[in-house]
Motif scaffolding. Structure first.
Motif, PDB file in Angstrom:
ATOM      1  N   MET A 154       0.843  -1.194   0.000  1.00  0.00           N
ATOM      2  CA  MET A 154       0.000   0.000   0.000  1.00  0.00           C
ATOM      3  C   MET A 154       0.880   1.246   0.000  1.00  0.00           C
ATOM      4  SD  MET A 154      -3.174   1.155   2.483  1.00  0.00           S
ATOM      5  CE  MET A 154      -2.238   1.175   4.031  1.00  0.00           C
ATOM      6  N   PRO A 155       0.785   2.102  -1.029  1.00  0.00           N
ATOM      7  CA  PRO A 155       1.602   3.319  -1.046  1.00  0.00           C
ATOM      8  C   PRO A 155       1.061   4.370  -0.092  1.00  0.00           C
ATOM      9  CG  PRO A 155       0.119   3.308  -2.924  1.00  0.00           C
ATOM     10  CD  PRO A 155      -0.071   1.996  -2.214  1.00  0.00           C
ATOM     11  N   LEU A 156       1.972   5.064   0.577  1.00  0.00           N
ATOM     12  CA  LEU A 156       1.602   6.199   1.416  1.00  0.00           C
ATOM     13  C   LEU A 156       2.384   7.447   1.008  1.00  0.00           C
ATOM     14  CD1 LEU A 156       1.293   4.498   4.927  1.00  0.00           C
ATOM     15  CD2 LEU A 156      -0.505   5.008   3.263  1.00  0.00           C
ATOM     16  N   THR A 157       2.950   7.408  -0.187  1.00  0.00           N
ATOM     17  CA  THR A 157       3.429   8.626  -0.845  1.00  0.00           C
ATOM     18  C   THR A 157       2.621   8.775  -2.120  1.00  0.00           C
ATOM     19  OG1 THR A 157       5.238   7.302  -1.753  1.00  0.00           O
ATOM     20  CG2 THR A 157       5.759   8.738   0.072  1.00  0.00           C
ATOM     21  N   PRO A 158       2.247   9.988  -2.490  1.00  0.00           N
ATOM     22  CA  PRO A 158       1.307  10.176  -3.597  1.00  0.00           C
ATOM     23  C   PRO A 158       1.826   9.616  -4.914  1.00  0.00           C
ATOM     24  CG  PRO A 158       1.598  12.215  -2.341  1.00  0.00           C
ATOM     25  CD  PRO A 158       2.644  11.264  -1.858  1.00  0.00           C
ATOM     26  N   MET A 159       0.901   9.095  -5.713  1.00  0.00           N
ATOM     27  CA  MET A 159       1.262   8.540  -7.011  1.00  0.00           C
ATOM     28  C   MET A 159       1.673   9.626  -7.999  1.00  0.00           C
ATOM     29  SD  MET A 159      -1.517   5.442  -7.312  1.00  0.00           S
ATOM     30  CE  MET A 159      -0.666   4.532  -8.612  1.00  0.00           C
ATOM     31  N   PHE A 160       1.400  10.895  -7.671  1.00  0.00           N
ATOM     32  CA  PHE A 160       1.881  11.969  -8.549  1.00  0.00           C
ATOM     33  C   PHE A 160       3.353  12.283  -8.290  1.00  0.00           C
ATOM     34  CE2 PHE A 160      -0.031  14.580  -5.009  1.00  0.00           C
ATOM     35  CZ  PHE A 160       1.150  15.179  -4.551  1.00  0.00           C
ATOM     36  N   HIS A 161       3.899  11.770  -7.191  1.00  0.00           N
ATOM     37  CA  HIS A 161       5.253  12.154  -6.789  1.00  0.00           C
ATOM     38  C   HIS A 161       6.251  11.050  -7.117  1.00  0.00           C
ATOM     39  CE1 HIS A 161       8.463  14.119  -4.752  1.00  0.00           C
ATOM     40  NE2 HIS A 161       8.552  13.218  -3.789  1.00  0.00           N
ATOM     41  N   VAL A 162       7.020  11.240  -8.158  1.00  0.00           N
ATOM     42  CA  VAL A 162       8.074  10.313  -8.583  1.00  0.00           C
ATOM     43  C   VAL A 162       7.552   8.879  -8.652  1.00  0.00           C
ATOM     44  CG1 VAL A 162      10.581  10.044  -8.480  1.00  0.00           C
ATOM     45  CG2 VAL A 162       9.478  11.682  -6.976  1.00  0.00           C
ATOM     46  N   HIS A 163       6.397   8.701  -9.323  1.00  0.00           N
ATOM     47  CA  HIS A 163       5.802   7.363  -9.508  1.00  0.00           C
ATOM     48  C   HIS A 163       5.583   6.652  -8.169  1.00  0.00           C
ATOM     49  CE1 HIS A 163       9.012   8.161 -12.638  1.00  0.00           C
ATOM     50  NE2 HIS A 163       7.911   8.295 -13.361  1.00  0.00           N
ATOM     51  N   ALA A 164       5.178   7.417  -7.134  1.00  0.00           N
ATOM     52  CA  ALA A 164       5.059   6.843  -5.781  1.00  0.00           C
ATOM     53  C   ALA A 164       6.336   6.095  -5.426  1.00  0.00           C
ATOM     54  CB  ALA A 164       3.837   5.939  -5.652  1.00  0.00           C
ATOM     55  N   TRP A 165       7.465   6.774  -5.716  1.00  0.00           N
ATOM     56  CA  TRP A 165       8.806   6.248  -5.464  1.00  0.00           C
ATOM     57  C   TRP A 165       9.096   4.994  -6.295  1.00  0.00           C
ATOM     58  CZ3 TRP A 165       9.477   6.713   0.603  1.00  0.00           C
ATOM     59  CH2 TRP A 165       9.327   8.063   0.971  1.00  0.00           C
ATOM     60  N   GLY A 166       8.296   4.761  -7.333  1.00  0.00           N
ATOM     61  CA  GLY A 166       8.525   3.624  -8.226  1.00  0.00           C
ATOM     62  C   GLY A 166       7.940   2.316  -7.742  1.00  0.00           C
ATOM     63  N   PHE A 167       7.338   2.301  -6.556  1.00  0.00           N
ATOM     64  CA  PHE A 167       6.904   1.029  -5.983  1.00  0.00           C
ATOM     65  C   PHE A 167       5.674   0.420  -6.640  1.00  0.00           C
ATOM     66  CE2 PHE A 167       9.987   2.132  -2.830  1.00  0.00           C
ATOM     67  CZ  PHE A 167      10.441   0.906  -2.357  1.00  0.00           C
ATOM     68  N   PRO A 168       4.708   1.178  -7.171  1.00  0.00           N
ATOM     69  CA  PRO A 168       3.625   0.515  -7.910  1.00  0.00           C
ATOM     70  C   PRO A 168       4.130  -0.316  -9.092  1.00  0.00           C
ATOM     71  CG  PRO A 168       2.955   2.718  -7.306  1.00  0.00           C
ATOM     72  CD  PRO A 168       4.417   2.611  -6.969  1.00  0.00           C
ATOM     73  N   TYR A 169       5.167   0.167  -9.760  1.00  0.00           N
ATOM     74  CA  TYR A 169       5.759  -0.634 -10.835  1.00  0.00           C
ATOM     75  C   TYR A 169       6.396  -1.902 -10.273  1.00  0.00           C
ATOM     76  CZ  TYR A 169       5.163   3.023 -14.399  1.00  0.00           C
ATOM     77  OH  TYR A 169       4.646   3.924 -15.298  1.00  0.00           O
TER      78      TYR A 169
END
Length: 545
Positions: free
Chosen positions: A235-250
């Motif tokens: 579960m991401p807790l950094t926004p998906m607009f910010h650097v691809h949510a740190w790349g973790f969704p990929y």
């Protein structure tokens, strides 16, 4: 990639590529469709979808965009909360040869207008929450052909300028979009805008190849350390607009993990989603970590091994200890928008005798080279004390800033990407970010690291947040001043804080110039659009006061 830096969306047609060897974003989804096809992706309290459903939605979104005139090289801008819709856009837009612009919805309307103008976005996909924002700026966006509004089931009438409802248009679009298997891996896939201390936001961009290599390297670093596995629930807790949510969704999609998307961040919902779905892997900035912990504590909830990667700003020993007591397995890392973002991650497997804590900025991940250099670009000693600027090389760093040749040249001076961060290196290669160059306090010929003082102050139990900034001084150039937000119901003891800093001076840990001139208790501190403490704003109002 020079053309991409000059102007997003104007890149000439790339030569055809070999689908057997090309590193394109679509390849990150392929394995999950075989090995994890029925794994779940959940958005808030909505019914889950499977990876098979996600792939269908990717095709439908590409068809929707094609039918509305989007072609290769065009920019599609997304204004949404973290969701399965956003995840589909991460794949659909680049896979059709277009460029995904992830719009920072926390910027001011003027800044958002500027980013959409410079990227020459053709289509806006807008959550209805942001329709008033778009209404205010849409007449200044001549390149925008259409607006698609995400209604989330609301029955309100669409704005007159909207081209249709996302949900209705998606349902009517074909799932069998003919994606080009010879798409060149060096095509630009994504762009977004990073805010600095001065001037307008700066656009950075990344290719398919860069995002795939970043995903592979992050997965390798975490996997080698036992921090990520096929059973994890992400579960991401950094926004998906910010650097691809740190790349973790990929990364999560590449591995076929169960994924949970919380939408707009609400601490109580985040805690509920963690409990309901057994979330095991997340990432956030320290301010979000503190909010989630406070919410869980008020409900008597422990986190039982939830792995939390922390970046964006310093992770204080006090916050680390509190998080560990709450059951979290916390590790810090380092990166920035220009680095795509991950540069380094701390290792849970580092033995205690090393003296390194989980709060250290970590070790470079595979394919990353770092150096800490002086003003002449010469490496400083790796003794964990000698300070210099951190410079970086890796295959996924942005080539520069869109439309800004001067800033791009400064970013890449000497063939290294300049982070503008002050750092030290341990002899074993462990990195520690000490401060931002712009935040270093210059006093009496000495450089004072604001983060060192903040770490000392955060050890006080009554302190929730702190920012130390340099305030102009007629004799010493600058002097350090601390602005403190107390914990709820507490009143920090200023005398004890001053004595804590004095004791660190006596122990030789900090310079005598680092003694605080003033401590001020405030109700809150301003935050940037990505949840970091905004020291630029603090310096401005501290000088006015």
């Amino acid at each position: 990639m020079k053309e991409a830096v000059d102007m997003i969306g104007s890149r000439p047609t790339a030569p055809t590529a070999d689908p057997m060897s090309s590193l394109t974003i679509g390849s990150l989804l392929n394995a999950a469709l075989v090995g994890s096809a029925e794994r779940k992706i959940v958005y808030r309290d909505q019914p889950p979808i499977s990876y098979h459903d996600l792939r269908e939605r990717v095709g439908r979104l590409a068809s929707l965009l094609r039918d509305r005139g989007v072609g290769p090289g065009d920019t599609v801008a997304m204004l949404d909360w973290d969701s399965d819709r956003y995840l589909a856009s991460y794949f659909a837009v680049p896979m059709m040869g277009a460029v995904l612009q992830t719009v920072n919805v926390r910027l001011s309307p003027d800044q958002i207008r500027y980013t959409l103008q410079q990227s020459r976005a053709r289509i806006l996909i807008i959550h209805r929450d942001f329709a008033p924002l778009v209404e205010a700026i849409r007449h200044d966006l001549p390149d925008v052909r259409d607006h698609v509004v995400i209604t989330e089931g609301a029955r309100d009438a669409l704005p007159g300028w909207a081209g249709g409802s996302y949900e209705d248009l998606l349902a009517r679009s074909r799932a069998d979009f003919p994606f080009d298997e010879t798409l060149d891996e060096n095509n630009v896939a994504t762009t977004f805008y990073t805010t600095g201390t001065t001037g307008l936001p700066k656009g950075v961009c990344f290719t398919h190849r860069q995002l795939v290599l970043h995903s592979l390297s992050v997965a390798a670093a975490l996997g080698a350390d036992g921090q990520i596995g096929y059973r994890d629930v992400y579960m991401p807790l950094t926004p998906m607009f910010h650097v691809h949510a740190w790349g973790f969704p990929y990364v999560a999609t590449m591995l076929g993990l169960t994924q949970i998307y919380p939408g707009r961040y609400e601490p109580s919902l985040i805690v509920d989603l963690h409990q309901r779905h057994g979330v095991t892997l997340s990432h956030c900035v320290p301010t979000v970590l503190r909010m989630v912990m406070d919410t869980a504590d008020s409900q008597g909830i422990k986190f039982d091994g939830w792995k939390m990667l922390i970046g964006g700003s310093v992770l204080s020993p006090d916050l680390l200890a509190a998080a560990q007591a709450a059951g979290l397995r916390v590790l810090a890392g380092y990166g920035m928008s220009e680095t795509g973002p991950v540069v380094s991650l701390m290792r849970a497997s580092v033995p205690p005798e090393s003296g390194h804590s989980a709060a250290r900025s970590g070790y470079p991940i595979p394919l990353v080279t770092v150096s800490v250099v002086d003003d002449a670009m010469q490496p400083v000693p790796r003794d964990d004390r000698s300070h210099g600027e951190l410079v970086v090389r890796s295959p996924w760093l942005t080539p520069g800033y869109v439309g800004d040749a001067t800033a791009s040249a400064q970013l890449w001076h000497g063939g290294w990407l300049h982070t503008q961060d002050v750092a030290t290196l341990h002899e074993d290669g462990a990195l520690q970010i000490r401060d931002r160059i712009k935040d270093v306090i210059k006093s009496g010929g000495e450089w004072i690291c604001s983060q060192t003082l903040e770490t000392l102050i955060l050890a006080e139990p009554d302190v929730a947040q702190v920012a130390v900034v340099g305030v102009p001084h007629p004799q010493w150039q600058e002097r350090p001043v601390a602005f403190i937000v107390p914990r709820a119901g507490a009143r920090p003891d200023i005398t004890r804080i001053l004595l804590t800093v004095d004791a660190a001076v006596e122990r030789g840990e900090i310079s005598r110039y680092a003694r605080l001139d003033h401590v001020e208790i405030v109700e809150d501190l301003p935050l940037t659009s990505v949840g970091k403490i905004d020291k630029k704003a603090i310096r401005e109002w501290s000088q006015l006061g």
